[in-house]
Design a protein around this motif. Structure first.
Motif, PDB file in Angstrom:
ATOM      1  N   VAL A   1       0.853  -1.162   0.052  1.00  0.00           N
ATOM      2  CA  VAL A   1      -0.178  -0.001   0.069  1.00  0.00           C
ATOM      3  C   VAL A   1       0.720   1.219  -0.023  1.00  0.00           C
ATOM      4  CG1 VAL A   1      -1.710   1.385   1.402  1.00  0.00           C
ATOM      5  CG2 VAL A   1      -1.930  -0.998   1.214  1.00  0.00           C
ATOM      6  N   THR A   2       0.467   2.194  -1.060  1.00  0.00           N
ATOM      7  CA  THR A   2       1.246   3.392  -1.001  1.00  0.00           C
ATOM      8  C   THR A   2       0.052   4.494  -1.190  1.00  0.00           C
ATOM      9  OG1 THR A   2       1.371   3.692  -3.473  1.00  0.00           O
ATOM     10  CG2 THR A   2       3.042   2.441  -2.294  1.00  0.00           C
ATOM     11  N   ARG A   3       0.684   5.885  -0.962  1.00  0.00           N
ATOM     12  CA  ARG A   3      -0.401   7.037  -1.169  1.00  0.00           C
ATOM     13  C   ARG A   3      -1.077   6.915  -2.467  1.00  0.00           C
ATOM     14  NH1 ARG A   3       2.250  10.927  -4.105  1.00  0.00           N
ATOM     15  NH2 ARG A   3       4.293  10.736  -4.137  1.00  0.00           N
ATOM     16  N   LYS A   4      -0.602   6.187  -3.383  1.00  0.00           N
ATOM     17  CA  LYS A   4      -1.067   5.835  -4.697  1.00  0.00           C
ATOM     18  C   LYS A   4      -2.119   4.867  -4.957  1.00  0.00           C
ATOM     19  CE  LYS A   4       2.766   8.157  -7.325  1.00  0.00           C
ATOM     20  NZ  LYS A   4       3.832   7.877  -8.314  1.00  0.00           N
ATOM     21  N   THR A   5      -2.193   4.192  -3.837  1.00  0.00           N
ATOM     22  CA  THR A   5      -3.221   2.903  -3.971  1.00  0.00           C
ATOM     23  C   THR A   5      -4.536   3.537  -3.953  1.00  0.00           C
ATOM     24  OG1 THR A   5      -1.944   1.653  -2.335  1.00  0.00           O
ATOM     25  CG2 THR A   5      -4.060   1.184  -2.563  1.00  0.00           C
ATOM     26  N   PRO A   6      -5.754   3.081  -4.923  1.00  0.00           N
ATOM     27  CA  PRO A   6      -6.789   3.665  -5.032  1.00  0.00           C
ATOM     28  C   PRO A   6      -7.496   3.470  -3.672  1.00  0.00           C
ATOM     29  CG  PRO A   6      -6.384   1.866  -6.713  1.00  0.00           C
ATOM     30  CD  PRO A   6      -5.375   1.880  -5.690  1.00  0.00           C
ATOM     31  N   PRO A   7      -8.644   4.366  -3.411  1.00  0.00           N
ATOM     32  CA  PRO A   7      -9.730   4.331  -2.213  1.00  0.00           C
ATOM     33  C   PRO A   7     -10.336   2.858  -2.306  1.00  0.00           C
ATOM     34  CG  PRO A   7     -10.063   6.462  -3.590  1.00  0.00           C
ATOM     35  CD  PRO A   7      -9.238   5.533  -4.389  1.00  0.00           C
ATOM     36  N   ALA A   8     -10.440   2.579  -0.995  1.00  0.00           N
ATOM     37  CA  ALA A   8     -10.952   1.116  -1.039  1.00  0.00           C
ATOM     38  C   ALA A   8     -12.183   0.876   0.101  1.00  0.00           C
ATOM     39  CB  ALA A   8      -9.858   0.188  -0.483  1.00  0.00           C
ATOM     40  N   PHE A   9     -13.123   0.229  -0.296  1.00  0.00           N
ATOM     41  CA  PHE A   9     -14.139  -0.214   0.577  1.00  0.00           C
ATOM     42  C   PHE A   9     -14.041  -1.830   1.174  1.00  0.00           C
ATOM     43  CE2 PHE A   9     -18.353  -1.967   1.576  1.00  0.00           C
ATOM     44  CZ  PHE A   9     -18.721  -0.958   2.600  1.00  0.00           C
ATOM     45  N   LEU A  10     -13.718  -1.905   2.135  1.00  0.00           N
ATOM     46  CA  LEU A  10     -13.695  -3.345   2.682  1.00  0.00           C
ATOM     47  C   LEU A  10     -14.816  -3.811   3.596  1.00  0.00           C
ATOM     48  CD1 LEU A  10      -9.965  -2.845   3.963  1.00  0.00           C
ATOM     49  CD2 LEU A  10     -10.558  -3.722   1.696  1.00  0.00           C
ATOM     50  N   ALA A  11     -15.102  -4.959   3.406  1.00  0.00           N
ATOM     51  CA  ALA A  11     -16.374  -5.530   4.327  1.00  0.00           C
ATOM     52  C   ALA A  11     -15.962  -7.069   4.350  1.00  0.00           C
ATOM     53  CB  ALA A  11     -17.729  -5.491   3.331  1.00  0.00           C
ATOM     54  N   HIS A  12     -16.158  -7.140   5.735  1.00  0.00           N
ATOM     55  CA  HIS A  12     -15.676  -8.597   6.031  1.00  0.00           C
ATOM     56  C   HIS A  12     -16.611  -8.975   7.205  1.00  0.00           C
ATOM     57  CE1 HIS A  12     -11.735 -11.030   5.999  1.00  0.00           C
ATOM     58  NE2 HIS A  12     -12.535 -11.798   6.651  1.00  0.00           N
ATOM     59  N   ALA A  13     -17.175 -10.287   7.246  1.00  0.00           N
ATOM     60  CA  ALA A  13     -17.796 -10.781   8.059  1.00  0.00           C
ATOM     61  C   ALA A  13     -17.064 -11.286   9.311  1.00  0.00           C
ATOM     62  CB  ALA A  13     -18.617 -12.047   7.814  1.00  0.00           C
ATOM     63  N   VAL A  14     -17.216 -11.054  10.756  1.00  0.00           N
ATOM     64  CA  VAL A  14     -16.175 -11.378  11.831  1.00  0.00           C
ATOM     65  C   VAL A  14     -16.234 -12.864  11.854  1.00  0.00           C
ATOM     66  CG1 VAL A  14     -16.544  -9.175  12.740  1.00  0.00           C
ATOM     67  CG2 VAL A  14     -18.044 -10.862  13.349  1.00  0.00           C
ATOM     68  N   ASP A  15     -17.298 -13.550  11.378  1.00  0.00           N
ATOM     69  CA  ASP A  15     -17.314 -14.986  11.665  1.00  0.00           C
ATOM     70  C   ASP A  15     -16.973 -15.842  10.391  1.00  0.00           C
ATOM     71  OD1 ASP A  15     -19.518 -14.598  10.115  1.00  0.00           O
ATOM     72  OD2 ASP A  15     -20.812 -15.878  11.052  1.00  0.00           O
TER      73      ASP A  15
END
Length: 76
Positions: free
Chosen positions: A3-17
């Motif tokens: 990851v660098t400052r040039k990495t595109p914006p990201a939306f992460l979603a993750h189920a805790v289970d």
């Protein structure tokens, strides 16, 4: 590490289970994005395992709603 400052914006979603991929992976990614100053969101869903219960239910609905809200916020 990639990851660098040039990495595109990201939306992460993750189920805790999630039993296939540990949520720690998404948490580390979010921390790396934060450190690099990259716009991002991490939504930790309470359940849904890997695949969000066959892409249905409350966690699936939340993922859809919050991802669309995040996209809209990025367009402003």
């Amino acid at each position: 590490r990639q990851v660098t400052r040039k990495t595109p914006p990201a939306f992460l979603a993750h189920a805790v289970d999630d039993r296939v991929v540990d949520i720690g992976n998404s948490r580390r990614m979010a921390a790396s994005l934060q450190s690099a100053g990259v716009p991002h969101a991490l939504v930790e869903l309470p359940d849904g395992d890997h695949g969000l219960n066959g892409y249905k239910g409350a966690s699936w609905d939340r993922w859809q709603r919050e991802s669309l809200e995040w996209i809209r916020s990025r367009l402003k």
